[in-house]
Design a protein around this motif. Structure first.
Motif, PDB file in Angstrom:
ATOM      1  N   TYR A  55       0.814  -1.211   0.000  1.00 35.11           N
ATOM      2  CA  TYR A  55       0.000   0.000   0.000  1.00 35.11           C
ATOM      3  C   TYR A  55       0.853   1.269   0.000  1.00 35.11           C
ATOM      4  O   TYR A  55       0.312   2.375  -0.031  1.00 35.11           O
ATOM      5  N   CYS A  56       2.177   1.073   0.052  1.00 37.33           N
ATOM      6  CA  CYS A  56       3.081   2.218   0.060  1.00 37.33           C
ATOM      7  C   CYS A  56       3.679   2.495  -1.314  1.00 37.33           C
ATOM      8  O   CYS A  56       3.809   3.652  -1.726  1.00 37.33           O
ATOM      9  N   ILE A  57       4.053   1.438  -2.010  1.00 32.74           N
ATOM     10  CA  ILE A  57       4.644   1.609  -3.334  1.00 32.74           C
ATOM     11  C   ILE A  57       3.613   2.207  -4.281  1.00 32.74           C
ATOM     12  O   ILE A  57       2.501   1.690  -4.431  1.00 32.74           O
ATOM     13  N   GLY A  58       3.966   3.323  -4.870  1.00 33.14           N
ATOM     14  CA  GLY A  58       3.057   4.030  -5.770  1.00 33.14           C
ATOM     15  C   GLY A  58       2.094   4.971  -5.078  1.00 33.14           C
ATOM     16  O   GLY A  58       1.325   5.677  -5.741  1.00 33.14           O
ATOM     17  N   ASN A  59       2.133   5.017  -3.752  1.00 32.19           N
ATOM     18  CA  ASN A  59       1.239   5.886  -2.982  1.00 32.19           C
ATOM     19  C   ASN A  59       1.927   7.235  -2.774  1.00 32.19           C
ATOM     20  O   ASN A  59       2.959   7.299  -2.096  1.00 32.19           O
ATOM     21  N   PRO A  60       1.403   8.331  -3.320  1.00 28.19           N
ATOM     22  CA  PRO A  60       2.087   9.626  -3.209  1.00 28.19           C
ATOM     23  C   PRO A  60       2.257  10.115  -1.780  1.00 28.19           C
ATOM     24  O   PRO A  60       3.035  11.038  -1.541  1.00 28.19           O
ATOM     25  N   ARG A  61       1.560   9.508  -0.853  1.00 28.12           N
ATOM     26  CA  ARG A  61       1.737   9.889   0.555  1.00 28.12           C
ATOM     27  C   ARG A  61       3.141   9.551   1.042  1.00 28.12           C
ATOM     28  O   ARG A  61       3.678  10.233   1.921  1.00 28.12           O
ATOM     29  N   VAL A  62       3.753   8.486   0.472  1.00 30.74           N
ATOM     30  CA  VAL A  62       5.046   8.019   0.978  1.00 30.74           C
ATOM     31  C   VAL A  62       6.051   7.687  -0.125  1.00 30.74           C
ATOM     32  O   VAL A  62       7.178   7.290   0.172  1.00 30.74           O
ATOM     33  N   ASP A  63       5.688   7.828  -1.374  1.00 35.21           N
ATOM     34  CA  ASP A  63       6.538   7.410  -2.503  1.00 35.21           C
ATOM     35  C   ASP A  63       6.644   8.574  -3.491  1.00 35.21           C
ATOM     36  O   ASP A  63       5.643   9.219  -3.808  1.00 35.21           O
ATOM     37  N   TRP A  64       7.871   8.811  -3.981  1.00 37.81           N
ATOM     38  CA  TRP A  64       8.073   9.872  -4.962  1.00 37.81           C
ATOM     39  C   TRP A  64       7.334   9.586  -6.267  1.00 37.81           C
ATOM     40  O   TRP A  64       7.067  10.505  -7.037  1.00 37.81           O
ATOM     41  N   GLY A  65       7.043   8.329  -6.558  1.00 34.47           N
ATOM     42  CA  GLY A  65       6.286   8.002  -7.767  1.00 34.47           C
ATOM     43  C   GLY A  65       7.094   8.078  -9.044  1.00 34.47           C
ATOM     44  O   GLY A  65       6.539   8.360 -10.118  1.00 34.47           O
ATOM     45  N   PHE A  66       8.388   7.805  -8.962  1.00 38.96           N
ATOM     46  CA  PHE A  66       9.235   7.853 -10.149  1.00 38.96           C
ATOM     47  C   PHE A  66       8.892   6.725 -11.121  1.00 38.96           C
ATOM     48  O   PHE A  66       8.406   5.661 -10.732  1.00 38.96           O
ATOM     49  N   LYS A  67       9.209   6.956 -12.397  1.00 30.89           N
ATOM     50  CA  LYS A  67       9.167   5.919 -13.422  1.00 30.89           C
ATOM     51  C   LYS A  67      10.431   6.038 -14.258  1.00 30.89           C
ATOM     52  O   LYS A  67      10.966   7.132 -14.451  1.00 30.89           O
ATOM     53  N   THR A  68      10.905   4.913 -14.748  1.00 31.93           N
ATOM     54  CA  THR A  68      12.071   4.950 -15.615  1.00 31.93           C
ATOM     55  C   THR A  68      11.657   5.364 -17.021  1.00 31.93           C
ATOM     56  O   THR A  68      10.483   5.262 -17.406  1.00 31.93           O
ATOM     57  N   ALA A  69      12.643   5.807 -17.787  1.00 30.27           N
ATOM     58  CA  ALA A  69      12.421   6.018 -19.210  1.00 30.27           C
ATOM     59  C   ALA A  69      12.250   4.655 -19.883  1.00 30.27           C
ATOM     60  O   ALA A  69      12.699   3.632 -19.357  1.00 30.27           O
ATOM     61  N   PRO A  70      11.585   4.608 -21.035  1.00 32.07           N
ATOM     62  CA  PRO A  70      11.504   3.339 -21.764  1.00 32.07           C
ATOM     63  C   PRO A  70      12.908   2.764 -21.970  1.00 32.07           C
ATOM     64  O   PRO A  70      13.832   3.495 -22.324  1.00 32.07           O
ATOM     65  N   ASP A  71      13.047   1.477 -21.727  1.00 35.53           N
ATOM     66  CA  ASP A  71      14.367   0.847 -21.688  1.00 35.53           C
ATOM     67  C   ASP A  71      14.451  -0.210 -22.782  1.00 35.53           C
ATOM     68  O   ASP A  71      13.646  -1.150 -22.819  1.00 35.53           O
ATOM     69  N   LYS A  72      15.429  -0.072 -23.636  1.00 32.16           N
ATOM     70  CA  LYS A  72      15.616  -1.022 -24.738  1.00 32.16           C
ATOM     71  C   LYS A  72      15.799  -2.435 -24.220  1.00 32.16           C
ATOM     72  O   LYS A  72      15.282  -3.404 -24.790  1.00 32.16           O
ATOM     73  N   GLY A  73      16.547  -2.578 -23.111  1.00 30.08           N
ATOM     74  CA  GLY A  73      16.790  -3.906 -22.555  1.00 30.08           C
ATOM     75  C   GLY A  73      15.546  -4.575 -22.027  1.00 30.08           C
ATOM     76  O   GLY A  73      15.502  -5.802 -21.882  1.00 30.08           O
ATOM     77  N   LEU A  74      14.511  -3.761 -21.734  1.00 29.82           N
ATOM     78  CA  LEU A  74      13.229  -4.297 -21.269  1.00 29.82           C
ATOM     79  C   LEU A  74      12.206  -4.298 -22.388  1.00 29.82           C
ATOM     80  O   LEU A  74      11.001  -4.254 -22.151  1.00 29.82           O
TER      81      LEU A  74
END
Length: 536
Positions: A55-74
């Protein structure tokens, strides 16, 4: 404009490292210490219940909410990239695994010229901070701030996986933290009596009433001010209102592998080309800031199972949920008390490796990805990550706005050696699951799929099922060469009174989970600061 006054030490970031620094530096009553945290206090209930990471991961109350750029390796995917935005930082939302890495990691740092950073040098700092539930010897400590306990769970599936490892030459061991972690064991965790033991409980609460320590939350630093080659102060916002801080002593940047390079670049320190593209004037050229990003990419092979208890089924019914909740309420044990990953295995994908080169996080559950519901069939996940990736990424600002997310590009699987280890990791996982110890569960590969067998197919599959295990490091690399960002005393090159003290200074990533090494870095950093103050 709110004026916070003048301080001997100003710490930016109240994550793991910041909490340690605030405690250790404020032990000296003659100095004034200010700790600044962009997030709020850690009074959210799900911070403290171990399963609450969901309930913390992705929750703006406690998480910056970063995302990576699209990754060729993924294969072009971008990932959710959790980082704690709360008092305690990522120690308030992480997997709670206590893992130092391997002696080889630190001896390698010393071989790079970093005197005082070998295994024998850093072991006393690990022991200093530790409050181990059972062991007090030459390797482990008791009475320190950081509580380390066993998990309060047991799973037949995981016990059988340990048996399968043993059948394949991977021994059962008790302790991953002796310097060589080859083997299998249930992870030990930073918990106390079934509750998360974050940096706040460990280091801030014992110090919070000291008159020379001030802790300010919702304090988002915009930039560093300079005067005569020194950091003279900070411009920031506190709960959205402008504020200022003066620094008479040292500025300690402890904002983590994402936040530390971001703040330095916002302040005009970094690669002039990157700064110019972001609309920032260069104050001091340090081209390596934000470069050298390293992370453990975990591949998540999923196997359907039979004849065994799996959390997938337990957590799908109201009866199962009630049993889980009642066990935690009465005993502080069971699934709600456990770390996201319960069983650890350190193994070699090739016998030529001197030490274990992959780590398994094995779970009696499966789900498409974090934040999504569990699968509706019984299953287990044998996540596996390359401990010493050669791929390197970067973190760079793209705007002068402190609120704009920096570009995070891990460049997973960009190195040929990493692609080879990824393919071999899937092969090793299949071998373990096909071992006699697992036969009674009739495991059936669900992801990536048994029909994928060639090297190219497995590499592509790794890109499809790979995700971060939340260990970004090394974006402000410590070193003795001119391209390094900080020296072996963690001083920012070109400045008299700025240090970076957090996971971003690691020259190379440690062979395991990164929270305990970050505690160690801050413990040693505090001693370096105190020593320099005495001689300065």
């Amino acid at each position: 404009m709110r004026d916070l006054g003048d301080w001997d030490y100003v710490i930016v970031g109240a994550g793991t490292a910041g909490c340690v620094l605030a405690n250790r530096l404020s032990e000296d009553p003659s100095v004034k210490v200010l700790l600044l945290e962009a997030g709020k206090r850690d009074n959210y209930i799900w911070v403290h219940i171990p399963v609450g990471y969901l309930y913390c991961i992705g929750n703006p109350r406690v998480d910056w909410g970063f995302k990576t750029a699209p990754d060729k390796g993924l294969n072009g995917r971008s990932l959710v990239y959790p980082r704690g935005k709360v008092l305690g930082g990522s120690s308030s939302i992480n997997g709670m695994i206590y893992m130092r890495g391997q002696a080889w990691d630190y001896d390698h740092w010393r071989q790079l010229g970093l005197a005082g950073w070998g295994w024998d040098d850093v072991l006393p700092y690990f022991r200093k901070s530790e409050d181990h539930y059972a062991w007090n010897d030459e390797l482990h400590g008791q009475g320190g701030n950081l509580r380390v306990e066993e998990q309060r769970i047991s799973w037949e599936l995981l016990d059988a996986f340990r048996d399968a490892c043993e059948e394949n030459g991977i021994p059962k061991i008790r302790d991953f933290n002796k310097g060589d972690n080859f083997g299998s064991a249930y992870f030990q965790v930073t918990q106390k009596s079934g509750m998360r033991w974050n940096g706040v409980k460990a280091f801030l609460k014992p110090a919070q009433n000291r008159p020379n320590l001030n802790i300010v939350t919702e304090a988002h630093v915009a930039q560093i001010r300079f005067e005569n080659g020194r950091a003279s102060g900070l411009d920031l916002e506190i709960a959205g209102e402008p504020a200022t801080v003066a620094i008479s002593g040292e500025l300690l940047v402890a904002a983590g592998a994402i936040g530390s390079p971001q703040l330095l670049e916002l302040s005009g320190i970094g690669n002039p080309e990157v700064l110019s593209n972001a609309g920032i004037e260069t104050r001091h050229a340090l081209p390596s800031i934000g470069e050298n990003l390293q992370d453990h990419l975990q591949l998540r092979p999923v196997f359907k199972v039979k004849n065994a208890k799996s959390l997938n089924k337990m957590a799908k019914t109201w009866t199962g949920k009630a049993k889980i909740g009642l066990e935690y309420l009465l005993k502080r044990s069971g699934p709600m008390s456990s770390a996201p990953s319960q069983l650890g295995v350190f193994a070699k994908t090739d016998p030529s490796f001197e030490t274990a080169n992959v780590e398994y996080h094995v779970q009696p559950l499966s789900l498409p990805k974090f934040g999504e519901p569990l699968h509706d069939f019984p299953a287990m996940t044998a996540s596996v990550c390359n401990l010493r990736p050669e791929s390197r990424g970067h973190v760079h600002i793209t705007s002068p706005d402190k609120g704009a997310q920096p570009e995070i590009q891990p460049n997973y699987l960009s190195a040929e050696a990493d692609r080879r280890v990824a393919a071999d990791s899937i092969r090793l996982t299949r071998k373990l699951m096909a071992s006699p110890a697992m036969a009674r569960f009739e495991p059936e590969e669900y992801l990536p799929g048994p029909d994928l067998t060639s090297e190219d197919e497995l590499i592509k599959a790794a890109g499809d099922i790979g995700t971060t295990i939340f260990h970004p490091v090394s974006t402000c690399r410590m070193g003795v060469d001119e391209r390094s960002v900080v020296d072996d005393r963690l001083r920012l090159r070109g400045f008299e009174n700025i240090r970076v003290i957090d996971a971003s200074v690691m020259p190379t990533i440690t062979s395991g989970n990164t929270n305990a090494p970050t505690v160690m870095i801050a413990e040693k950093g505090a001693d370096l600061i105190k020593a320099d103050r005495r001689t300065g």
